[in-house]
Scaffold this motif. Structure first.
Motif, PDB file in Angstrom:
ATOM      1  N   LEU A 109     -36.444 -52.377   5.901  1.00 18.56           N
ATOM      2  CA  LEU A 109     -36.037 -51.776   4.627  1.00 18.56           C
ATOM      3  C   LEU A 109     -35.484 -50.369   4.829  1.00 18.56           C
ATOM      4  N   THR A 110     -36.093 -49.639   5.762  1.00 22.58           N
ATOM      5  CA  THR A 110     -35.596 -48.286   6.044  1.00 22.58           C
ATOM      6  C   THR A 110     -34.154 -48.345   6.534  1.00 22.58           C
ATOM      7  N   ASN A 151     -28.289 -47.970   5.361  1.00 20.08           N
ATOM      8  CA  ASN A 151     -26.981 -48.616   5.161  1.00 20.08           C
ATOM      9  C   ASN A 151     -26.495 -48.437   3.738  1.00 20.08           C
ATOM     10  N   VAL A 152     -27.440 -48.587   2.777  1.00 19.27           N
ATOM     11  CA  VAL A 152     -27.082 -48.387   1.359  1.00 19.27           C
ATOM     12  C   VAL A 152     -26.573 -46.972   1.142  1.00 19.27           C
ATOM     13  N   ALA A 186     -22.358 -43.517  -0.033  1.00 19.72           N
ATOM     14  CA  ALA A 186     -21.667 -42.262   0.244  1.00 19.72           C
ATOM     15  C   ALA A 186     -20.182 -42.512   0.510  1.00 19.72           C
ATOM     16  N   ALA A 187     -19.912 -43.593   1.269  1.00 20.20           N
ATOM     17  CA  ALA A 187     -18.508 -43.922   1.562  1.00 20.20           C
ATOM     18  C   ALA A 187     -17.754 -44.257   0.284  1.00 20.20           C
ATOM     19  N   THR A 224     -32.078 -53.349  -3.352  1.00 21.27           N
ATOM     20  CA  THR A 224     -33.037 -52.732  -2.430  1.00 21.27           C
ATOM     21  C   THR A 224     -34.423 -52.671  -3.046  1.00 21.27           C
ATOM     22  N   THR A 225     -34.490 -52.285  -4.326  1.00 20.50           N
ATOM     23  CA  THR A 225     -35.789 -52.215  -5.017  1.00 20.50           C
ATOM     24  C   THR A 225     -36.443 -53.578  -5.051  1.00 20.50           C
TER      25      THR A 225
END
Length: 414
Positions: free
Chosen positions: A76-77, A82-83, A88-89, A189-190
């Motif tokens: 998950l980390t 990656n998220v 950001a990208a 993710t959550t």
């Protein structure tokens, strides 16, 4: 007269052209201001999205800290990183696209303004030529010139307005798409975190040291790992037991347990106990306990000599431990000069109380009937005491409104 009329027409045309130029300049300035506002709004939206991403990252990191499944946490980390990188990208792409779009709008607006100015100059020259060449058609030339100027201004305004609207719509759509993508990623993710947490099950309570247990507030939930030393009673599927570890002892009161499981709790058995720290008549104990039998080597403590601690504040630090008292003198329990007394003087099948002294101070000790009944050696030994006997005692340092040890061995002093 014709010359004067021509001059008036030229003056009127020049004044009207100046007005048109002023109106066009004002509209261009308004467009520029609106473009700056759009640019600021786009930057604010990007900054808000970045801040929301950081908050999501912090929340996800906090939840991940509670999950003990190390492999899942590592995955998950990595996914969160990656998220973060993807978001950001995307934010950078949105900012770049918005900036490029704004630059295009500014360039188009400038080009439109230049075109309008050129058109106005052409209209002015054409009007002047028509005035000079067609004196008789001054009114028609005036009307044609005014109409041409009006159309140019209207077309220019319309072009600028459409460009601004299209740019605004494009920027808004880009920001909305970026926000939607970030939100979807965060939600995924959550959900992944929740799935791992659910799969891992509820986290086990942290095991306390004896020092942590002592420092805990009364009524606080506590979890300890310790070793069974003695069993006081089992009744109605509840057991009361004495436990001790290398760093201290515990009194577990009425812990729910079947009789079959109770029989497994032999001295030295390692268990994990979770319950609530309670106090009754100064005796600190664990109540409403749940237990788990653990694998591990048995532990049986050596009794600690606390004779010298009698009458001191330090004695309570050994509460519930297996202890010895040496060289104690039996005192008369009451006015009958008996060496002991029954809690139930009629049935004589209850706790035994007796008094002993050391260095001029007298203390009351107890043989707890459920711990050591009337058929045990210690019960019979106390029934055989005489006032003045000097004895050594071993037992658990129980408390009842002061020190009140539960004695399990009585011998003549060595």
């Amino acid at each position: 007269t014709a010359a004067k009329e021509l001059e008036d027409v030229k003056a009127a045309a020049a004044a009207e052209l100046e007005t048109v130029k002023a109106d066009a300049a004002a509209k261009l300035e308004a467009v520029s201001t609106e473009l700056e506002t759009l640019k600021a709004d786009a930057a604010s939206a990007a900054e808000a999205a970045a801040k929301e991403l950081e908050e999501v990252k912090a929340q996800a990191a906090k939840e991940l800290e509670a999950v003990k499944a190390d492999d899942a946490v590592a995955a998950l980390t990595a996914e969160l990183e990656n998220v973060k990188a993807d978001a950001a990208a995307k934010l950078e792409e949105a900012k770049t696209a918005a900036a490029a779009e704004l630059e295009n709008v500014k360039a188009e607006a400038a080009a439109a303004a230049e075109t309008a100015a050129k058109a106005l100059e052409d209209a002015k020259a054409e009007a002047a030529a028509q005035v000079e060449a067609l004196t008789k058609e001054l009114e028609e030339a005036k009307n044609n010139a005014a109409q041409a100027v009006t159309e140019v201004v209207e077309n220019t305004t319309k072009a600028v307005t459409e460009t601004v609207e299209n740019t605004t719509e494009a920027v808004t759509e880009t920001v909305e798409n970026t926000t939607e993508a970030v939100t979807e990623t965060v939600e995924n993710t959550t959900e992944a975190v929740e799935n791992v947490t659910e799969a891992a099950g509820p986290a086990a309570p942290a095991v306390m040291s004896h020092a942590d247990y002592i420092a805990a507030e009364l009524q606080a939930e506590v979890t300890v790992e310790t070793y069974v030393q003695d069993k006081q009673s089992w009744w109605n599927d509840k057991a009361t037991i004495y436990c001790q570890s290398e760093d201290g002892a515990y009194f577990i009161f009425e812990m729910p347990i079947s009789q079959e499981e109770y029989e497994k709790l032999v001295p030295g058995t390692k268990i994990r106990v979770t319950g609530y720290k309670s106090e009754w008549a100064e005796e600190v104990e664990i109540t409403e306990a749940k237990y788990e039998i653990l694998e591990g080597e048995a532990f049986i403590p050596t009794a600690v000599d606390v004779t010298a601690l009698l009458g001191t504040d330090e004695l309570i630090n050994h509460q519930n431990e297996l202890v010895v008292f040496k060289g104690m003198t039996v005192e008369a329990y009451d006015e009958s000069n008996a060496a002991f007394a029954y809690k139930d003087p009629v049935g004589k099948t209850d706790d035994l109380y007796f008094k002993v002294s050391k260095d001029g101070a007298t203390y009351e000790f107890c043989v707890e009937f459920y711990l050591r009944g009337q058929d045990t050696d210690v019960y019979k030994a106390v029934e055989g005491l005489k006032v003045g006997d000097v004895i050594d005692l071993e037992g658990y340092l129980y408390w009842y409104k002061g020190v009140n040890p539960h004695i399990i061995s009585v011998k003549a002093a060595e």
